[in-house]
Scaffold this active site. Structure first.
Site, PDB file in Angstrom:
ATOM      1  N   ASP A 136      11.698 -19.130   3.802  1.00  0.00           N
ATOM      2  CA  ASP A 136      10.880 -17.940   4.055  1.00  0.00           C
ATOM      3  C   ASP A 136       9.431 -18.363   4.255  1.00  0.00           C
ATOM      4  OD1 ASP A 136       9.468 -15.519   3.993  1.00  0.00           O
ATOM      5  OD2 ASP A 136      10.679 -14.684   2.373  1.00  0.00           O
ATOM      6  N   GLY A 163      15.569 -17.434   5.942  1.00  0.00           N
ATOM      7  CA  GLY A 163      14.179 -17.024   5.938  1.00  0.00           C
ATOM      8  C   GLY A 163      13.942 -15.737   5.157  1.00  0.00           C
ATOM      9  N   HIS A 164      13.080 -14.885   5.695  1.00  0.00           N
ATOM     10  CA  HIS A 164      12.614 -13.676   5.008  1.00  0.00           C
ATOM     11  C   HIS A 164      13.641 -12.547   4.999  1.00  0.00           C
ATOM     12  CE1 HIS A 164       9.511 -11.252   3.209  1.00  0.00           C
ATOM     13  NE2 HIS A 164       9.508 -10.381   4.197  1.00  0.00           N
ATOM     14  N   TRP A 165      14.563 -12.567   5.920  1.00  0.00           N
ATOM     15  CA  TRP A 165      15.573 -11.509   6.009  1.00  0.00           C
ATOM     16  C   TRP A 165      16.903 -11.987   5.450  1.00  0.00           C
ATOM     17  CZ3 TRP A 165      14.988  -9.380  11.678  1.00  0.00           C
ATOM     18  CH2 TRP A 165      13.928  -8.471  11.727  1.00  0.00           C
TER      19      TRP A 165
END
Length: 187
Positions: A136, A163-165
């Site tokens: 992320d 990552g972020h999702w």
């Protein structure tokens, strides 16, 4: 809380990604009697990173939106042309109505004026599951470690190559982790 009141929900679990996780923790601080537990992915409210700054101010073209969305995932195949077009149309509409700038401005102001109070977070007694992708670049994984070391009933799950999702990029595994966590707590 007005939404919960309108729906007749006295207590609930809160699930949020990024800004949503930040809000879930703030609600638990402000209304502890209404919160059963928290699941937070890439909890927001952290110091601004270069990626977070770029995410906050995307170039409003389809290419700019694609570049911004690509920061959220390791697997770039998830950023389809259709997703880019839908997000671009939404951003263009929000930008035209000043909604995007209002939300971004409020979030960035609140990051400095109303950060999560880590001293008060020590008093959060509900179960907390922190989920983070190790790649992320929007919210560094160290954010999860910081919260994990403060909130007494916090557990964490990290996804590699994510990552972020995490809820999108590792959807099947994510759903299994959530299901097992909630089942173990009688939900």
């Amino acid at each position: 809380m007005r939404t919960l009141d309108a729906l007749g929900i006295e207590k609930t679990w809160l699930v949020g990604n990024s800004l949503g996780g930040w809000l879930a923790f703030q609600l638990a601080l402000d209304y502890p009697e209404r919160v059963l537990g928290i699941v937070s992915m890439g909890t927001g409210g952290a110091k601004q990173t270069a990626a977070l700054k770029a995410h906050a101010n995307p170039v409003l073209t389809e290419e700019g939106i694609k570049k911004t969305l690509s920061m959220f995932v390791v697997n770039k195949d998830l950023i389809t042309d259709e997703l880019v077009k839908v997000r671009f149309a939404s951003a263009a509409n929000d930008y035209a109505s000043n909604r995007l700038m209002d939300v971004v401005g409020a979030r960035d102001r609140d990051r400095f004026e109303f950060p999560l109070d880590f001293e008060k977070m020590k008093d959060i007694t509900v179960p907390v599951l922190l989920i983070h992708g190790t790649q992320d670049v929007v919210i560094p994984v160290s954010r999860t470690w910081d919260i994990l070391n403060i909130v007494p009933n916090a557990d964490a799950h990290l996804f590699s190559q994510c990552g972020h999702w995490s809820q999108v990029e590792k959807a099947d595994e994510f759903n299994t982790v959530i299901k097992n966590y909630l089942t173990a707590r009688g939900v």
